[in-house]
Enzyme design. Structure first.
Site, PDB file in Angstrom:
ATOM      1  N   CYS A 148      33.944  21.005  52.521  1.00 49.33           N
ATOM      2  CA  CYS A 148      34.465  22.291  52.981  1.00 49.33           C
ATOM      3  C   CYS A 148      35.402  22.179  54.194  1.00 49.33           C
ATOM      4  O   CYS A 148      36.569  21.855  54.051  1.00 49.33           O
ATOM      5  CB  CYS A 148      33.317  23.259  53.262  1.00 49.33           C
ATOM      6  SG  CYS A 148      33.782  24.996  53.027  1.00 49.33           S
ATOM      7  N   GLU A 185      29.103  22.646  48.058  1.00 47.90           N
ATOM      8  CA  GLU A 185      28.408  22.301  49.298  1.00 47.90           C
ATOM      9  C   GLU A 185      26.982  22.862  49.285  1.00 47.90           C
ATOM     10  O   GLU A 185      26.766  24.020  48.910  1.00 47.90           O
ATOM     11  CB  GLU A 185      29.190  22.883  50.481  1.00 47.90           C
ATOM     12  CG  GLU A 185      28.564  22.671  51.844  1.00 47.90           C
ATOM     13  CD  GLU A 185      29.377  23.320  52.958  1.00 47.90           C
ATOM     14  OE1 GLU A 185      29.143  22.977  54.129  1.00 47.90           O
ATOM     15  OE2 GLU A 185      30.246  24.176  52.652  1.00 47.90           O
ATOM     16  N   LYS A 225      29.147  15.497  56.143  1.00 45.05           N
ATOM     17  CA  LYS A 225      30.239  16.391  56.544  1.00 45.05           C
ATOM     18  C   LYS A 225      30.656  16.065  57.977  1.00 45.05           C
ATOM     19  O   LYS A 225      29.817  15.898  58.866  1.00 45.05           O
ATOM     20  CB  LYS A 225      29.768  17.848  56.450  1.00 45.05           C
ATOM     21  CG  LYS A 225      30.839  18.894  56.721  1.00 45.05           C
ATOM     22  CD  LYS A 225      30.279  20.291  56.450  1.00 45.05           C
ATOM     23  CE  LYS A 225      31.337  21.369  56.643  1.00 45.05           C
ATOM     24  NZ  LYS A 225      30.815  22.720  56.298  1.00 45.05           N
TER      25      LYS A 225
END
Length: 582
Positions: free
Chosen positions: A152, A41, A116
């Site tokens: 994540c 990330e 994300k």
């Protein structure tokens, strides 16, 4: 298809160097026959960039660097790179101006951008400050294989595993419905003790539940107070770990996807540590090495008291930087015991580090003379005791300034919690190495370190701990025994238990109340402390946001005086405890 995982150690904001690391990993991946390369990330800028993201020139430079990286990469390799993308609808929708994104780079250009979806805002995370959440499931097709993309926190919301959802969406479930062949996750998940076992258990549950192979690429390295442990891994559809990367080191893993079986094949699985002490040791060594190097230092200095805390910090620094780059300073006072000096010198001999001795008796006398008239008629007390610590702090800072050494402070978490430390004295420093390590764990680490040969002198581990600021002083004159104190602090700070719950397990109510008051009153000290390396779920760092000027203790006492039931202190810090840490 072979998929490579680049477990990278970025430097925050160093876009050219980070891009070069991605490029070198890509070249290695091609040699190993990989078709797809995963990076962590925000791998282009490093995680967490924090308020650098508020600088438009930084965001612009990231975009330019990304385009150049796309042109430099091997043409037949697809690479997923962590970056940020501007939200061009922000002005019309009122949203944040950036997305936390993944760029698919191939054939010299950016092929696709993924955002994300789940943005954590707890503990050290504050992603809603910068990012707009993505709203749709992310996937792409490479050589007729459908690959789901998550970032994540996107994997940390399986309501069946947690018993509830923290976010409305479950990106894994959405991708499973779409029928992807496997899911990749680009992550920057900070280290805490036993975190890896938890990650693997959680993702194993998701892999089995959704019949989805999962490949997890994690960042490694130290960035300020956060340590990233790497340990990237992959799970097959049965939830079995079929590859795992190295701990606390950069690594390049390659795992193969079998298209007929629609599953990942067994690869190289690095072992986990046998004990927590070894794991914590490696984390702290990495944290010190990266903090020192990324801040531009080469050498460190610390005070050596002959106590267990400074002994452990000296050993960590030596392992991180080499004995030639560590200077230990002995600063005995008239109150210092003979064993404090001999134990410190024995440690120096065991580690092979450089040392110098600066007695402070004469300086203490000069302070006494200077303050004699003003202090006349008062009793010797904390002010005089703390002068000794502040003299030592000044000497260490003078050496640090003169020679460009980074000063390491040596206070542990137990002391930081209750304020058993001196501002502008032993709290001086550029990095608090063991500020998240309780005193009892300090002893455990030292005993583990001595498992093959004596590094920490035995007398350091057996004598009563003492600041030696007055004759015959020991820590337990002012504090509960450390085994009791640390258990109370663990329950209060990390487990968010109420006083009643802590008392119920057998602790003295008077002691519990006193510890709670000490923790609250020491907040002004912690606010002025150097950054401390985080190894637990609840550290006194960027994730600890307590008020200094707070009157909660007085309010609580008023409730009790009026026999009004006190609101539960399970949330004594004013916030709900988040059930997990990413």
């Amino acid at each position: 298809m072979k998929i490579a995982i680049a477990q990278l150690n970025p430097t925050i904001g160093d876009l050219p160097k980070n891009a070069q690391k991605i490029l070198e990993a890509a070249q290695q991946a091609v040699v190993q026959g990989a078709r797809l390369l995963l990076t962590p990330e925000l791998s282009l800028c490093g995680y967490p960039p924090r308020d650098l993201l508020l600088n438009p020139s930084f965001v612009e430079a990231m975009g330019i660097t990304l385009q150049q990286l796309a042109r430099d990469l091997p043409p037949n390799l697809a690479v997923l790179v962590g970056t940020v993308e501007e939200n061009f609808k922000a002005h019309s929708t009122g949203g944040k101006t950036l997305f936390n994104s993944i760029a698919w780079l191939e054939a010299g250009k950016v092929q696709q951008i993924f955002h994300k979806r789940l943005l954590p805002t707890y503990d050290v995370f504050d992603e809603h400050r910068y990012f707009e959440p993505g709203l749709q499931a992310n996937y792409f097709t490479l050589d007729d294989i459908h690959i789901g993309v998550t970032v994540c926190e996107d994997l940390w919301n399986d309501e069946e595993f947690w018993g509830r959802r923290s976010y409305t969406a479950n990106p894994i479930a959405d991708l499973a419905i779409l029928g992807v062949d496997f899911i990749v996750n680009l992550s920057a998940s900070p280290y805490t003790v036993t975190k890896q076992r938890f990650r693997e258990t959680m993702l194993s549950h998701s892999a089995v539940r959704f019949r989805q192979p999962i490949i997890y690429a994690n960042q490694v390295g130290g960035n300020d107070d956060l340590i990233f442990d790497g340990r990237s891994f992959a799970l097959n559809r049965q939830g079995e770990v079929i590859c795992r990367g190295l701990d606390f080191e950069t690594d390049l893993l390659v795992v193969e996807f079998d298209e007929e079986a629609r599953d990942l094949q067994l690869g190289s699985v690095a072992p986990n540590y046998e004990c927590e002490e070894e794991e914590i040791w490696q984390a702290l060594v990495l944290g010190v090495r990266d903090y020192v190097c990324k801040c531009g230092f080469t050498k460190v200095i610390l005070g050596l008291s002959g106590g267990v805390d400074s002994s452990l910090v000296a050993a960590i620094a030596t392992a991180a930087l080499g004995k030639e780059n560590v200077l230990g300073v002995l600063m005995p006072s008239p109150h210092s015991s003979e064993h404090s000096i001999t134990d410190a010198l024995a440690l120096v001999e065991n580690l092979g580090i450089k040392t110098t001795t600066l007695p402070i008796g004469d300086l203490m006398q000069e302070y006494d003379k200077t303050l004699a008239d003003l202090f006349a008629g008062t009793q010797f007390g904390l002010a005089e005791e703390n002068i000794q610590s502040r003299i030592r702090g000044n000497l260490l800072m003078a050496i640090s300034n003169k020679f460009g050494y980074l000063l390491l402070s040596t206070g542990n978490k137990s002391e930081m919690a209750v304020g058993y430390c001196t501002l502008y004295g032993d709290m001086n420093g550029g990095l608090a190495v063991i500020a998240d390590v309780p005193k009892t764990r300090v002893y455990a680490l030292c005993r583990w370190l001595n498992r093959d040969r004596e590094i920490i002198p035995q007398n350091v581990l057996t004598k009563a701990p003492s600041a030696e600021l007055k004759p015959g002083q020991v820590d337990q004159d002012s504090l509960p025994p450390y085994d009791i104190l640390d258990d109370i602090l663990q329950r209060l700070i990390q487990n968010h238990q109420s006083p009643a719950q802590i008392v119920a397990v057998g602790h003295d109510p008077v002691v519990v109340d006193r510890v709670i008051q000490m923790v609250a009153r020491a907040e002004f000290k912690r606010r002025q402390a150097p950054p401390g390396l985080k190894i637990t779920d609840r550290a006194f760092g960027t994730g600890w946001r307590m008020p200094i000027a707070s009157n909660w203790l007085a309010v609580k006492n008023t409730y009790q005086a009026r026999n009004i039931p006190t609101p539960s202190l399970a949330r004594w810090d004013g916030r709900d405890a988040h059930p997990r840490i990413k």
